[in-house]
Design a protein around this motif. Structure first.
Motif, PDB file in Angstrom:
ATOM      1  N   UNK A 127       0.825  -1.104  -0.030  1.00 25.16           N
ATOM      2  CA  UNK A 127      -0.045   0.128  -0.017  1.00 25.16           C
ATOM      3  C   UNK A 127       0.984   1.411  -0.093  1.00 25.16           C
ATOM      4  N   UNK A 128       1.617   1.386   1.018  1.00 24.89           N
ATOM      5  CA  UNK A 128       2.642   2.534   1.106  1.00 24.89           C
ATOM      6  C   UNK A 128       2.041   3.957   1.041  1.00 24.89           C
ATOM      7  N   UNK A 129       0.607   4.030   1.440  1.00 29.44           N
ATOM      8  CA  UNK A 129       0.098   5.361   1.488  1.00 29.44           C
ATOM      9  C   UNK A 129      -0.675   5.348   2.901  1.00 29.44           C
ATOM     10  N   UNK A 130      -0.540   6.733   3.363  1.00 26.95           N
ATOM     11  CA  UNK A 130      -1.354   7.023   4.375  1.00 26.95           C
ATOM     12  C   UNK A 130      -2.179   8.095   4.172  1.00 26.95           C
ATOM     13  N   UNK A 131      -3.508   8.401   4.934  1.00 27.40           N
ATOM     14  CA  UNK A 131      -4.169   9.600   4.875  1.00 27.40           C
ATOM     15  C   UNK A 131      -3.443  10.903   5.356  1.00 27.40           C
ATOM     16  N   UNK A 132      -3.789  12.156   4.700  1.00 25.87           N
ATOM     17  CA  UNK A 132      -3.127  13.475   5.363  1.00 25.87           C
ATOM     18  C   UNK A 132      -3.922  13.556   6.455  1.00 25.87           C
ATOM     19  N   UNK A 133      -5.188  13.160   6.964  1.00 29.80           N
ATOM     20  CA  UNK A 133      -5.588  13.540   7.980  1.00 29.80           C
ATOM     21  C   UNK A 133      -6.609  12.261   8.426  1.00 29.80           C
ATOM     22  N   UNK A 134      -6.536  11.652   9.733  1.00 31.69           N
ATOM     23  CA  UNK A 134      -7.493  10.683   9.870  1.00 31.69           C
ATOM     24  C   UNK A 134      -8.317  11.196  11.531  1.00 31.69           C
ATOM     25  N   UNK A 135      -9.717  11.028  11.165  1.00 33.24           N
ATOM     26  CA  UNK A 135     -10.687  11.454  12.224  1.00 33.24           C
ATOM     27  C   UNK A 135     -11.135  10.368  12.770  1.00 33.24           C
ATOM     28  N   UNK A 136     -10.939   9.991  14.044  1.00 32.74           N
ATOM     29  CA  UNK A 136     -11.385   8.757  14.763  1.00 32.74           C
ATOM     30  C   UNK A 136     -12.512   9.304  15.589  1.00 32.74           C
ATOM     31  N   UNK A 137     -13.581   8.705  15.234  1.00 31.49           N
ATOM     32  CA  UNK A 137     -15.005   9.125  16.159  1.00 31.49           C
ATOM     33  C   UNK A 137     -14.812   8.239  17.328  1.00 31.49           C
ATOM     34  N   UNK A 138     -14.832   8.707  18.392  1.00 32.15           N
ATOM     35  CA  UNK A 138     -14.882   8.297  19.696  1.00 32.15           C
ATOM     36  C   UNK A 138     -16.124   7.870  20.337  1.00 32.15           C
ATOM     37  N   UNK A 139     -16.521   6.764  20.449  1.00 31.61           N
ATOM     38  CA  UNK A 139     -17.662   6.414  20.952  1.00 31.61           C
ATOM     39  C   UNK A 139     -17.798   5.298  21.976  1.00 31.61           C
ATOM     40  N   UNK A 140     -18.647   5.188  23.026  1.00 31.68           N
ATOM     41  CA  UNK A 140     -18.668   4.525  24.201  1.00 31.68           C
ATOM     42  C   UNK A 140     -19.043   3.082  23.346  1.00 31.68           C
ATOM     43  N   UNK A 141     -18.231   2.055  23.761  1.00 29.88           N
ATOM     44  CA  UNK A 141     -18.440   0.762  23.028  1.00 29.88           C
ATOM     45  C   UNK A 141     -19.884   0.063  23.171  1.00 29.88           C
ATOM     46  N   UNK A 142     -20.557   0.285  24.505  1.00 30.73           N
ATOM     47  CA  UNK A 142     -21.858  -0.288  24.845  1.00 30.73           C
ATOM     48  C   UNK A 142     -22.748   0.216  23.708  1.00 30.73           C
ATOM     49  N   UNK A 143     -22.803   1.860  23.756  1.00 30.66           N
ATOM     50  CA  UNK A 143     -23.709   2.419  22.846  1.00 30.66           C
ATOM     51  C   UNK A 143     -23.412   2.194  21.127  1.00 30.66           C
ATOM     52  N   UNK A 144     -22.241   2.000  20.964  1.00 28.07           N
ATOM     53  CA  UNK A 144     -21.960   1.901  19.671  1.00 28.07           C
ATOM     54  C   UNK A 144     -22.316   0.430  19.195  1.00 28.07           C
ATOM     55  N   UNK A 145     -22.207  -0.655  20.186  1.00 26.13           N
ATOM     56  CA  UNK A 145     -22.702  -1.908  19.610  1.00 26.13           C
ATOM     57  C   UNK A 145     -24.077  -2.151  19.545  1.00 26.13           C
ATOM     58  N   UNK A 146     -24.886  -1.333  20.536  1.00 28.56           N
ATOM     59  CA  UNK A 146     -26.095  -1.469  20.306  1.00 28.56           C
ATOM     60  C   UNK A 146     -26.762  -0.712  19.044  1.00 28.56           C
TER      61      UNK A 146
END
Length: 209
Positions: A127-146
């Motif tokens: 692959x050899x490529x990375x994004x210029x910017x990565x946005x990680x949406x931080x969510x509570x695992x319980x709520x996200x799984x539901x």
């Protein structure tokens, strides 16, 4: 056609974190700037990669080993890169990908197994490529799984791995943000889609400035 350097943005997060919604909202907002915006996703994004996606996201949780998953994800990503991402960036477009290599680093490299060195070696080779910017949406695992299971999309293989797996994923994404502070931004995923979109936009604006 707009020409010049493209911009590669990725959105990451655990299953059900809302990153797909945020990818779409961000694409809509950036389109108002007059730039070409290419919204894509992983696994998938190109015809060949979408065929591999069907193998990865559906079916029994144990149908593939972590090692096999890494190979499948890398094959899909290579096709995606060749056929969609690189051509779009070359013509000056903004590419927004709902997941990219960081998902493999966290899912297969940390949460499913201790295979990060394998993930990175294959990424560097193929692959050899990375994004210029990565946005990680931080969510509570319980709520996200539901939320993720409630979609009943038929693509629930990773959600079906259970709550402990989602918790390991969340920790993995936090560790990733610490590892790549210049590229990754943690975005608070609580609140309405519009509230989260405002936080995403502030992070993108800061990067563009």
């Amino acid at each position: 056609m707009t020409t010049g350097p493209g911009l590669f943005l990725s959105l990451e997060g655990i299953d059900g974190s809302g990153k797909s919604t945020q990818s779409r909202l961000l694409a809509e907002r950036l389109q108002h700037s007059g730039r070409e915006v290419v919204l894509t996703r992983e696994p998938g994004g190109s015809a060949g990669a979408e065929e591999i996606r069907a193998l990865l996201v559906a079916g029994d949780p144990g149908r593939w080993s972590p090692e096999t998953e890494i190979l499948l994800f890398t094959a899909a990503r290579r096709d995606h890169l060749e056929r969609k991402i690189d051509p779009a960036l070359a013509r000056g477009a903004i590419v927004i990908s709902d997941r990219f290599a960081d998902s493999t680093r966290v899912y297969q490299g940390a949460a499913r197994a201790d295979l990060r060195k394998t993930v990175d070696a294959l990424h560097d080779l193929m692959i050899g490529r990375e994004p210029d910017l990565t946005l990680i949406i931080d969510m509570d695992p319980d709520a996200a799984l539901s939320r993720g299971l409630a979609r009943d999309s038929g693509e629930d293989r990773f959600e079906d791995m259970g709550q402990d797996f989602q918790t390991r994923l969340a920790k993995g994404f936090h560790a990733l943000a610490e590892e790549y502070p210049d590229r990754c931004r943690l975005i608070d995923g609580r609140g309405s889609a519009e509230e989260v979109a405002a936080r995403v936009w502030r992070a993108v604006e800061q990067h563009l400035q």
